[in-house]
Design a protein around this motif. Sequence first.
Motif, PDB file in Angstrom:
ATOM      1  N   THR A   8       2.820  34.178  98.709  1.00 25.03           N
ATOM      2  CA  THR A   8       1.500  34.439  98.585  1.00 25.03           C
ATOM      3  C   THR A   8       0.992  35.684  98.095  1.00 25.03           C
ATOM      4  O   THR A   8       1.368  36.791  98.943  1.00 25.03           O
ATOM      5  N   ALA A  10      -1.987  37.218  97.201  1.00 18.24           N
ATOM      6  CA  ALA A  10      -2.985  37.589  98.088  1.00 18.24           C
ATOM      7  C   ALA A  10      -3.937  38.734  97.090  1.00 18.24           C
ATOM      8  O   ALA A  10      -4.085  39.897  97.517  1.00 18.24           O
ATOM      9  N   SER A  39      -9.237  36.737  98.585  1.00 19.57           N
ATOM     10  CA  SER A  39     -10.303  36.661  99.578  1.00 19.57           C
ATOM     11  C   SER A  39     -11.054  37.419  98.925  1.00 19.57           C
ATOM     12  O   SER A  39     -11.013  38.944  98.167  1.00 19.57           O
ATOM     13  N   GLY A  74      -7.202  38.953 103.281  1.00 24.46           N
ATOM     14  CA  GLY A  74      -6.803  38.745 102.572  1.00 24.46           C
ATOM     15  C   GLY A  74      -5.139  38.268 103.467  1.00 24.46           C
ATOM     16  O   GLY A  74      -4.862  37.237 103.429  1.00 24.46           O
ATOM     17  N   TYR A  75      -4.662  39.014 104.388  1.00 26.31           N
ATOM     18  CA  TYR A  75      -3.457  39.649 104.305  1.00 26.31           C
ATOM     19  C   TYR A  75      -3.411  38.339 105.765  1.00 26.31           C
ATOM     20  O   TYR A  75      -2.606  37.280 105.330  1.00 26.31           O
ATOM     21  N   CYS A  78      -3.029  34.058 104.624  1.00 28.66           N
ATOM     22  CA  CYS A  78      -2.051  33.648 104.133  1.00 28.66           C
ATOM     23  C   CYS A  78      -0.882  32.745 105.239  1.00 28.66           C
ATOM     24  O   CYS A  78      -1.140  33.586 106.754  1.00 28.66           O
TER      25      CYS A  78
END
Length: 264
Positions: A8, A10, A39, A74-75, A78
Amino acid sequence: MYTANDHTFAIIAYKENKYLEKTILSVLNQTVKTNIILSTSTPNDHILGLCDKYNIKYVINPNSKGAGSDWNYGYNACVTPLVTIVHQDDIYDDDFAETTLKYANRSSDLILLFTDYYEIREENAVSNQKLLKIKQIMNHLIQYKFMWKNRAYRKFILALGDSISCPTVTINKDKMGKDIFDTTLKNSCDYLTWVLMAKSKGEFIYIPKQIVGHRIYPESATSLNIADSSRSKDDLQIMMMLWPKWLAKIIHHFYVKSEESNKI
């Protein structure tokens, strides 16, 4: 065996950045299509409009406490084992995901991998800048498989300065878990994160290909943090964790000199 479904991008977006759409297009136009989320802790019409335009899933961080907090949010959102944190003004060459997956599949115990990069200055790609050359020399040995598990060497290299550019990094979330980014420092949370991760068992992999474009411009976080010396203070604090204070100051002096090329 990692596939496109295991990765992904991000994208971490903030306020109304004029380069965000170019960044989005660069991750959409990969030769191997992987997952993308965005994000933000500053939702606005510009960001959400681009997500709607390109059909990108987004999440909103309701409690931002700086860059490290935004990256962690954001991490954490995922669901794939491999995650690349995308800065909102950088550009990914169309073979970034393909190359990253190829190298990840050569590893038996991956922590993270990172690539070489070039700079984007006034829309021109610059690949032979002094700081880039220094980082290439520092990272050179980590491209070879026999060095991927060498914790002593990667800790030594990072003790000399941050040779890893954050937007080039892909992290194995299955290995490292959630909330990996430091939230104690304002500007060098990525650098401290790599230092702490370097102590973990597993493989650090350097891909010696310039397949990420790091944009340098007056309003970029990199340029602003260098200009007001806030990043320099954080870097010195990290180096004093790794060396005697007197030696850390000497190393830091030369490290700061090398970073002056990032000033606009």
